[in-house]
Scaffold this motif. Structure first.
Motif, PDB file in Angstrom:
ATOM      1  N   GLY A  49      -5.564  23.342 -38.806  1.00 25.98           N
ATOM      2  CA  GLY A  49      -5.651  23.518 -40.247  1.00 25.98           C
ATOM      3  C   GLY A  49      -6.099  22.257 -40.938  1.00 25.98           C
ATOM      4  N   GLU A 105     -10.420  30.801 -43.965  1.00 28.44           N
ATOM      5  CA  GLU A 105     -11.297  31.470 -43.006  1.00 28.44           C
ATOM      6  C   GLU A 105     -10.884  32.931 -42.902  1.00 28.44           C
ATOM      7  OE1 GLU A 105     -13.468  30.410 -38.836  1.00 28.44           O
ATOM      8  OE2 GLU A 105     -11.385  29.774 -39.078  1.00 28.44           O
ATOM      9  N   SER A 159     -15.940  31.804 -44.929  1.00 29.28           N
ATOM     10  CA  SER A 159     -15.084  30.629 -44.854  1.00 29.28           C
ATOM     11  C   SER A 159     -15.322  29.774 -46.084  1.00 29.28           C
ATOM     12  CB  SER A 159     -15.347  29.827 -43.583  1.00 29.28           C
ATOM     13  OG  SER A 159     -16.661  29.295 -43.586  1.00 29.28           O
ATOM     14  N   THR A 219      -8.665  38.791 -39.111  1.00 27.71           N
ATOM     15  CA  THR A 219      -7.791  37.617 -39.160  1.00 27.71           C
ATOM     16  C   THR A 219      -8.088  36.794 -40.405  1.00 27.71           C
ATOM     17  OG1 THR A 219      -9.360  36.268 -37.877  1.00 27.71           O
ATOM     18  CG2 THR A 219      -7.654  37.461 -36.649  1.00 27.71           C
ATOM     19  N   ARG A 252      -6.955  32.839 -42.098  1.00 27.46           N
ATOM     20  CA  ARG A 252      -6.254  31.567 -41.995  1.00 27.46           C
ATOM     21  C   ARG A 252      -6.434  30.811 -43.311  1.00 27.46           C
ATOM     22  NH1 ARG A 252      -4.822  34.106 -38.400  1.00 27.46           N
ATOM     23  NH2 ARG A 252      -4.638  33.580 -36.176  1.00 27.46           N
ATOM     24  N   GLY A 309      -5.300  26.842 -41.903  1.00 29.32           N
ATOM     25  CA  GLY A 309      -4.876  27.045 -40.528  1.00 29.32           C
ATOM     26  C   GLY A 309      -3.675  27.944 -40.350  1.00 29.32           C
ATOM     27  N   VAL A 310      -3.096  28.459 -41.428  1.00 27.70           N
ATOM     28  CA  VAL A 310      -1.869  29.257 -41.367  1.00 27.70           C
ATOM     29  C   VAL A 310      -2.203  30.741 -41.536  1.00 27.70           C
ATOM     30  CG1 VAL A 310       0.413  29.650 -42.365  1.00 27.70           C
ATOM     31  CG2 VAL A 310      -0.551  27.327 -42.301  1.00 27.70           C
ATOM     32  N   ASP A 311      -1.595  31.584 -40.721  1.00 26.73           N
ATOM     33  CA  ASP A 311      -1.783  33.032 -40.750  1.00 26.73           C
ATOM     34  C   ASP A 311      -0.870  33.640 -41.817  1.00 26.73           C
ATOM     35  OD1 ASP A 311      -1.916  35.747 -40.326  1.00 26.73           O
ATOM     36  OD2 ASP A 311      -1.538  35.648 -38.168  1.00 26.73           O
ATOM     37  N   VAL A 363       2.099  30.362 -46.465  1.00 26.70           N
ATOM     38  CA  VAL A 363       0.813  30.513 -47.156  1.00 26.70           C
ATOM     39  C   VAL A 363       1.015  30.512 -48.669  1.00 26.70           C
ATOM     40  CG1 VAL A 363      -1.032  32.167 -47.663  1.00 26.70           C
ATOM     41  CG2 VAL A 363      -0.442  31.622 -45.293  1.00 26.70           C
TER      42      VAL A 363
END
Length: 304
Positions: free
Chosen positions: A3, A10, A30, A64, A66, A69-71, A79
């Protein structure tokens, strides 16, 4: 990709359906850190659903996402702490005072910035005791931006923030967006105003029918999808070799008026050719299709 080093946002092959309706059919894009990315699309194109999914406000059916970098599906709380947002439906109780709103929002986030500091930064100090319902449209937008930044987030989402504002208030809102980016935040701006997109956005994502139909900077989209450019000038004599100039697809005359159609940097090429053959018109003008023309063509709204 971590991240820290990867993009701020993204999105890959995002899907979200409601019954038999695919609000988002296939969306990928992105956003680089420190960038303002504009998301364009007509009502129902999937803009708001997309930004709600990446803020963990809706759960996608596929793909997906992010954020730094976090889901957002696996870690919605993390988030939400990374994202400050002003949504299309943002509102506050009419009697809530500016200072009370900022103090309340700050109390919800440990380590938030001082309400007094935010009021000074966004020109709200003199409005501390003013009720939300008594604020002008521009003042309300300043408050919403301050609320979105209360926890100093690295990502800020602004969804149709200037809808319903008068021209002066819109200009104030634009300056606020630029200041948010200048502070180091990444901005995702959902809009349907072409002048706003051209003024503010480094890049654009155009959605139609829940899919991405084009991406690029405003200038790149115009260059790539605009079709032919027109150069006009006045000249009654011969125009030797003009039709063979690179990029020229047609030369049309009506009296003294000459219209040259073509692609690429047509104005520069035509001007260079004319000077080379000893013709120096004083009224060279160029007409290029606008971003709005391109947007309407991409989304199918420009056809009868």
């Amino acid at each position: 990709m971590s991240g820290r080093r990867g993009p701020a946002i993204e999105v890959v092959s995002l899907r979200k359906t409601y019954g038999d309706v695919a609000a988002v059919a296939d969306v990928s894009f992105s956003v680089a850190r420190g960038e303002i990315l504009g998301v364009l699309g007509h009502n129902g194109a999937g803009k708001t659903t997309t930004v709600e999914c990446l803020q963990a406000l809706r759960r996608p059916d596929g793909g997906t996402i992010r954020v730094a970098g976090v889901d957002p599906v696996a870690h919605p709380g993390r988030v939400r702490a990374l994202v400050g947002s002003q949504l299309q439906s943002s509102s506050l109780p009419d009697r809530l005072r500016v200072g009370e709103a900022l103090e309340f929002f700050a109390s919800l986030r440990p380590g938030s910035r001082s309400p007094g500091e935010l009021m000074r930064e966004w020109g709200l100090s003199d409005l501390r005791r003013r009720a939300f319902g008594d604020l002008s449209g521009g003042q309300q937008q300043r408050l919403f931006v301050a609320l979105a930044l209360v926890n100093d987030p690295p990502v800020v989402v602004l969804d149709e923030m200037t809808t319903g504002l008068d021209p002066a208030a819109r200009r104030v809102a634009w300056e606020l967006v630029e200041r948010v980016r200048d502070r180091g935040a990444t901005v995702l701006l959902v809009t349907h105003f072409m002048d706003e997109a051209e003024r503010l956005c480094d890049r654009l994502v155009v959605l139609s029918g829940g899919r991405v139909v084009a991406t690029g900077s405003p200038g790149e989209l115009v260059d790539r999808h605009a079709g032919e450019v027109e150069v006009t000038f006045s000249h009654r004599g011969e125009l030797p070799g003009l039709a063979g100039t690179p990029g020229v697809t047609g030369v049309h005359r009506s009296g003294a008026r000459v219209v040259v159609t073509g692609t690429g940097p047509l104005l520069a090429r035509v001007a260079h050719h004319l000077v080379t053959v000893g013709i120096e018109p004083q009224d060279l003008a160029v007409h290029r299709p606008s971003l709005e023309d391109v947007y309407l063509a991409l989304t199918g709204q420009g056809t009868p």
